[in-house]
Design an enzyme around this catalytic site. Structure first.
Site, PDB file in Angstrom:
ATOM      1  N   GLY A  69      87.555 -74.124 110.903  1.00 49.88           N
ATOM      2  CA  GLY A  69      87.425 -74.893 112.384  1.00 49.88           C
ATOM      3  C   GLY A  69      86.397 -75.853 112.164  1.00 49.88           C
ATOM      4  O   GLY A  69      86.574 -77.106 112.992  1.00 49.88           O
ATOM      5  N   ASN A 149      81.580 -69.404 121.929  1.00 54.53           N
ATOM      6  CA  ASN A 149      81.538 -68.175 121.010  1.00 54.53           C
ATOM      7  C   ASN A 149      80.267 -67.403 121.414  1.00 54.53           C
ATOM      8  O   ASN A 149      80.240 -66.183 120.901  1.00 54.53           O
ATOM      9  CB  ASN A 149      81.290 -68.655 119.585  1.00 54.53           C
ATOM     10  N   CYS A 323      77.504 -69.134 112.363  1.00 50.75           N
ATOM     11  CA  CYS A 323      77.165 -70.283 111.901  1.00 50.75           C
ATOM     12  C   CYS A 323      75.741 -70.498 111.849  1.00 50.75           C
ATOM     13  O   CYS A 323      75.507 -71.537 110.757  1.00 50.75           O
ATOM     14  CB  CYS A 323      78.242 -71.512 112.389  1.00 50.75           C
TER      15      CYS A 323
END
Length: 381
Positions: A69, A149, A323
């Site tokens: 992504g 997210n 992340c």
């Protein structure tokens, strides 16, 4: 162990493993080669591209396989901005994934673009009216994620794309978190580009997709042999593409039934946490929310410490974006919603997969109550 961190990554589906195995063994050829092994690999890539296109409702020629992504987001922003000389103005939001924010910052710093950041509501939703106000004749791209997210907020993408279409401005959406939970038909969404990541739907890490409408030119981010119709050079990861296509297709086939079930479990879980943890607050909206997403802040209680307590009780979850793991700064998403840094550091996120059960949710809610109480007894450390 009860795994409630599917927004970070998902277990690989057995069907995806079985589909990719031949391309790691007997059919290991380079798809650019003209011999039999190469043609077999190329055929697998063609089938994978067609399967992804079917889920998205686009053309196979508009599917570009990437390494995930993050690369798909980079290719979308940089590719549209540098490949379409309409102007040097971008529109996005401050609550995007870091891949979008860093790409926008790069275009601003290196290529002189101007960037407007739309203001989210306290629930993390973007108002289409504000988008109307900031669009300009030289706007090259709007990039707004489909679902967040960290807080699970679902953006009104069809309304936002309708605004962009009035000005004939291309629209990209990061749909990484939406896959398997929300509809992905690009015509119904009205988008011109859409990013996906394989490991969010049961494919291995290192596989991704950028779908981009064929009439728009993309400047490649990776240069070389001109694979992927010149959009992304490098020998293709056939096994990863095949696995992604299988996992995405299965996730889409299960989506409606899974979303209904997870929405019910999500609401039960949120109600249980709010009723048993004094002061707990939901971060993000209650209604426009991903089916398998529940996130909270616990004022006065350190979120990372709560995570350790939960793991000791067999519950695996996270404090936010994986992340950004290891970062000392509080969540950029939560602070953009107006939360103070201290409150933002109390965040805990639970994200459910298709196999989660009611018993799992009950156990998790009990563990949250015990963990928050235990951390509170320690003075919130």
């Amino acid at each position: 162990m009860i795994y409630l961190d599917h927004a970070a990554t998902t277990p690989v589906r057995r069907s995806a493993l079985e589909a990719m195995w031949p391309y790691l063994t007997g059919e290991f050829g380079n798809p650019s080669s003209t011999h039999g092994l190469g043609r077999a690999a190329a055929a697998g890539l063609v089938q994978a591209r067609a399967a992804v296109a079917k889920v998205l409702g686009g053309r196979a020629s508009e599917v570009t396989f990437t390494a995930g992504g993050t690369e798909a987001d980079n290719l979308a922003l940089k590719g549209f901005a540098l490949g379409r000389p309409r102007g040097k103005h971008l529109v996005t939001t401050p609550i995007e994934h870091d891949a979008v924010l860093a790409s926008a910052e790069y275009l601003q710093r290196i290529h002189g673009f101007e960037v407007d950041y739309l203001t989210p509501s306290v629930e993390g939703l973007i108002d289409p009216e504000e988008l109307t106000e900031v669009l300009r004749e030289d706007t090259t791209l709007v990039s707004i994620h489909y679902a967040n997210n960290e807080i699970g907020a679902i953006q009104p993408i069809a309304e936002l794309t309708a605004v962009a279409k009035q000005k004939k401005v291309p629209f990209h959406t990061d749909a990484v978190q939406a896959a398997g939970q929300l509809p992905l038909n690009v015509a119904e969404l009205g988008v011109d580009a859409l990013s996906l990541s394989g490991h969010k739907v049961g494919a291995p890490k290192g596989s991704g997709v950028l779908w981009s409408r064929g009439r728009y030119a993309l400047e490649p981010v990776i240069h070389g042999g001109g694979q992927e119709r010149g959009r992304r050079s490098g020998t293709e990861n056939i096994a990863g593409a095949v696995a992604l296509a299988v996992a995405l297709s299965e996730a889409e086939a299960e989506r409606v039934e899974t979303a209904v079930r997870l929405s019910t479990l999500r609401d039960e879980f949120i109600d249980a946490v709010l009723s048993t943890c004094p002061g707990a607050q939901v971060s993000g909206p209650r209604q426009a929310r991903l089916p398998g997403h529940a996130s909270f802040v616990f004022p006065g209680v350190n979120g990372e410490t709560v995570l350790l307590e939960l793991e000791s009780r067999g519950i695996v979850c996270s404090s936010g974006a994986a992340c950004a793991a290891g970062a000392d700064e509080p969540s950029h998403v939560l602070t953009a919603l107006g939360m103070g840094e201290e409150l933002a550091r109390t965040a805990v996120r639970f994200t459910f997969g298709p196999d989660v059960t009611g018993a799992d949710i009950d156990a998790a809610a009990q563990a949250v109550r015990e963990s928050v109480a235990a951390v509170g007894a320690l003075g919130g450390r």
